[in-house]
Write a protein that holds these residues in place. Structure first.
Motif, mmCIF file in Angstrom:
data_model
loop_
_atom_site.group_PDB
_atom_site.id
_atom_site.type_symbol
_atom_site.label_atom_id
_atom_site.label_comp_id
_atom_site.label_asym_id
_atom_site.label_seq_id
_atom_site.Cartn_x
_atom_site.Cartn_y
_atom_site.Cartn_z
ATOM 1 N N MET A 180 -7.798 60.133 45.636
ATOM 2 C CA MET A 180 -6.431 59.682 45.406
ATOM 3 C C MET A 180 -5.599 59.606 46.677
ATOM 4 O O MET A 180 -4.492 59.058 46.668
ATOM 5 N N SER A 181 -6.128 60.115 47.793
ATOM 6 C CA SER A 181 -5.379 60.011 49.047
ATOM 7 C C SER A 181 -5.285 58.566 49.518
ATOM 8 O O SER A 181 -4.476 58.243 50.394
ATOM 9 N N ARG A 182 -6.084 57.683 48.938
ATOM 10 C CA ARG A 182 -6.019 56.263 49.288
ATOM 11 C C ARG A 182 -4.760 55.607 48.749
ATOM 12 O O ARG A 182 -4.407 54.498 49.156
ATOM 13 N N PHE A 183 -4.101 56.292 47.808
ATOM 14 C CA PHE A 183 -2.879 55.762 47.205
ATOM 15 C C PHE A 183 -1.735 56.723 47.514
ATOM 16 O O PHE A 183 -1.771 57.890 47.112
ATOM 17 N N THR A 243 1.216 57.137 46.288
ATOM 18 C CA THR A 243 1.848 57.700 45.097
ATOM 19 C C THR A 243 1.085 57.233 43.860
ATOM 20 O O THR A 243 0.270 56.311 43.925
ATOM 21 N N SER A 244 1.396 57.861 42.738
ATOM 22 C CA SER A 244 0.779 57.432 41.484
ATOM 23 C C SER A 244 1.224 56.023 41.114
ATOM 24 O O SER A 244 0.486 55.269 40.478
ATOM 25 N N GLY A 245 2.440 55.660 41.534
ATOM 26 C CA GLY A 245 2.933 54.315 41.257
ATOM 27 C C GLY A 245 2.100 53.245 41.931
ATOM 28 O O GLY A 245 1.870 52.168 41.363
ATOM 29 N N HIS A 246 1.640 53.520 43.157
ATOM 30 C CA HIS A 246 0.785 52.566 43.853
ATOM 31 C C HIS A 246 -0.540 52.391 43.107
ATOM 32 O O HIS A 246 -1.052 51.274 42.978
ATOM 33 N N LEU A 247 -1.095 53.491 42.619
ATOM 34 C CA LEU A 247 -2.355 53.423 41.877
ATOM 35 C C LEU A 247 -2.182 52.617 40.586
ATOM 36 O O LEU A 247 -3.020 51.774 40.251
ATOM 37 N N CYS A 248 -1.093 52.868 39.868
ATOM 38 C CA CYS A 248 -0.847 52.160 38.607
ATOM 39 C C CYS A 248 -0.637 50.673 38.848
ATOM 40 O O CYS A 248 -1.100 49.836 38.051
ATOM 41 N N ALA A 249 0.048 50.326 39.931
ATOM 42 C CA ALA A 249 0.256 48.909 40.259
ATOM 43 C C ALA A 249 -1.071 48.252 40.621
ATOM 44 O O ALA A 249 -1.350 47.127 40.207
ATOM 45 N N ASP A 257 -1.190 57.769 35.708
ATOM 46 C CA ASP A 257 -0.248 58.584 36.473
ATOM 47 C C ASP A 257 -0.698 60.049 36.467
ATOM 48 O O ASP A 257 -0.689 60.722 37.505
ATOM 49 N N THR A 258 -1.114 60.521 35.297
ATOM 50 C CA THR A 258 -1.617 61.894 35.181
ATOM 51 C C THR A 258 -2.885 62.087 35.996
ATOM 52 O O THR A 258 -3.062 63.108 36.679
ATOM 53 N N ILE A 259 -3.779 61.094 35.942
ATOM 54 C CA ILE A 259 -5.045 61.179 36.681
ATOM 55 C C ILE A 259 -4.790 61.336 38.181
ATOM 56 O O ILE A 259 -5.443 62.138 38.854
ATOM 57 N N TRP A 260 -3.827 60.579 38.696
ATOM 58 C CA TRP A 260 -3.509 60.675 40.128
ATOM 59 C C TRP A 260 -3.090 62.099 40.490
ATOM 60 O O TRP A 260 -3.556 62.663 41.486
ATOM 61 N N HIS A 261 -2.223 62.684 39.694
ATOM 62 C CA HIS A 261 -1.748 64.031 39.982
ATOM 63 C C HIS A 261 -2.846 65.076 39.817
ATOM 64 O O HIS A 261 -2.961 66.007 40.638
ATOM 65 N N GLY A 267 -6.342 68.808 42.025
ATOM 66 C CA GLY A 267 -7.576 69.467 41.626
ATOM 67 C C GLY A 267 -7.415 70.408 40.451
ATOM 68 O O GLY A 267 -8.068 71.453 40.387
ATOM 69 N N THR A 268 -6.557 70.047 39.497
ATOM 70 C CA THR A 268 -6.292 70.909 38.343
ATOM 71 C C THR A 268 -6.679 70.210 37.046
ATOM 72 O O THR A 268 -6.714 68.986 36.977
#
Length: 306
Positions: free
Chosen positions: A172-175, A177-183, A255-259, A264-265
């Motif tokens: 997820m460090s490639r994104f 924020t979670s918003g970038h991943l969702c977009a 969004d949850t997946i990114w966090h 790592g939780t």
């Protein structure tokens, strides 16, 4: 690992940049081909049901799925509805009479030939899916903990988690924020701007394989009981329909997946009453009282002592 998934453009959107590393490309090939085989298997099952319907075999109106043992008996030449119905197992034994009626059709050699070919194709798909799954598990390597984290989310199975890892790369460090991943995935809201005015325009164009996987997971999560996602789906579907509700839940899940993968939780569900807890009790009570009064009753409310 190369920074291949995304770069942040000046306008804040995410766009693909570099070619994924070989292990991720291979994993994508495997998960995507497995998905195509699953789709093919589903189509073959539908085709099998159509052949049975053509022969006036209405077994699907009695049982929720096609029974292989009965079909193989039909192919072998057994046509007696009473004999076929006796093959019922477990709770379906109580529906013997209904089964006999459903199995009294016009199944002939032509239908037997078609069913034999379709079942052989289904068996081939099953074997291919199993072999692909084994290859995917071996190819995941160090992503085992990430798969376990994803599987803690309602609606996310092992195969879904594997597909998400393959499509996102699992890092997820490639994104930013979670918003970038969702977009990037195509589940974030889009807008159309013209003459200084903006209006909603559905969702963005994104990664089609990941988007489809997420929406399927969202529909599965919507069927779970007592979860945040099932409550969210019900709230949105009531106002905007099931399709938009599924996309909205898919957005929340990603969004949850990114966090979760960032920290790592494991997932901790807020509960189906999450939205009720956020409301002002007085406002909620007033709305409920209005609904009761609309039914022709009088309501008197008193603040409870705590």
């Amino acid at each position: 690992m190369l920074k291949w998934l995304a770069d942040v453009a000046s306008h804040g959107m995410v766009r693909p940049s570099m070619v994924p590393p070989p292990e991720i490309r291979q994993l994508r090939d495997l998960t995507r081909y497995r998905k195509s085989q699953v789709d093919t298997r589903s189509k073959e099952i539908q085709r099998l049901e159509k052949v049975l319907q053509d022969a006036d075999i209405k077994i699907t109106s009695v049982a929720s799925a096609v029974w292989r043992e009965i079909i193989e008996a039909l192919i072998a030449g057994e046509r007696d509805p009473a004999v076929l119905a006796q093959m019922a197992k477990s709770r379906m034994r109580s529906k013997i009479s209904q089964l006999e009626e459903a199995l009294a059709g016009t199944f002939d050699d032509h239908h037997a030939f078609l069913c034999r070919q379709i079942i052989a194709h289904i068996d081939f798909c099953d074997q291919t899916i199993a072999e692909l799954t084994q290859e995917i598990i071996e190819g995941l390597g160090d992503f085992g903990p990430a798969v376990a984290i994803l599987c803690s989310i309602p609606g996310v199975s092992d195969t879904t988690a594997q597909a998400i890892i393959a499509e996102t790369g699992g890092d997820m460090s490639r994104f930013p924020t979670s918003g970038h991943l969702c977009a990037w995935a195509g589940v974030a809201p889009a807008s159309y701007e013209s003459a200084g005015k903006r209006r909603p325009a559905g969702t963005r164009h994104g990664a089609p394989w990941l988007r489809r996987t997420l929406i399927e997971a969202a529909r599965a999560a919507a069927r779970s009981r007592g979860t945040y996602y099932s409550a969210q789906y019900a709230r949105i579907a009531k106002r905007r329909g099931p399709n938009r509700a599924a996309v909205a839940v898919a957005h929340s899940m990603l969004d949850t997946i990114w966090h979760l993968l960032t920290n790592g939780t494991l997932y901790v569900d807020p509960g189906a009453d999450y939205f009720d807890r956020r409301r002002d009790p007085a406002i909620q009570a007033k709305k409920l009282a209005s609904r009761i009064e609309a039914l022709g009753f009088e309501v008197t409310m008193t603040q409870a002592l705590t």
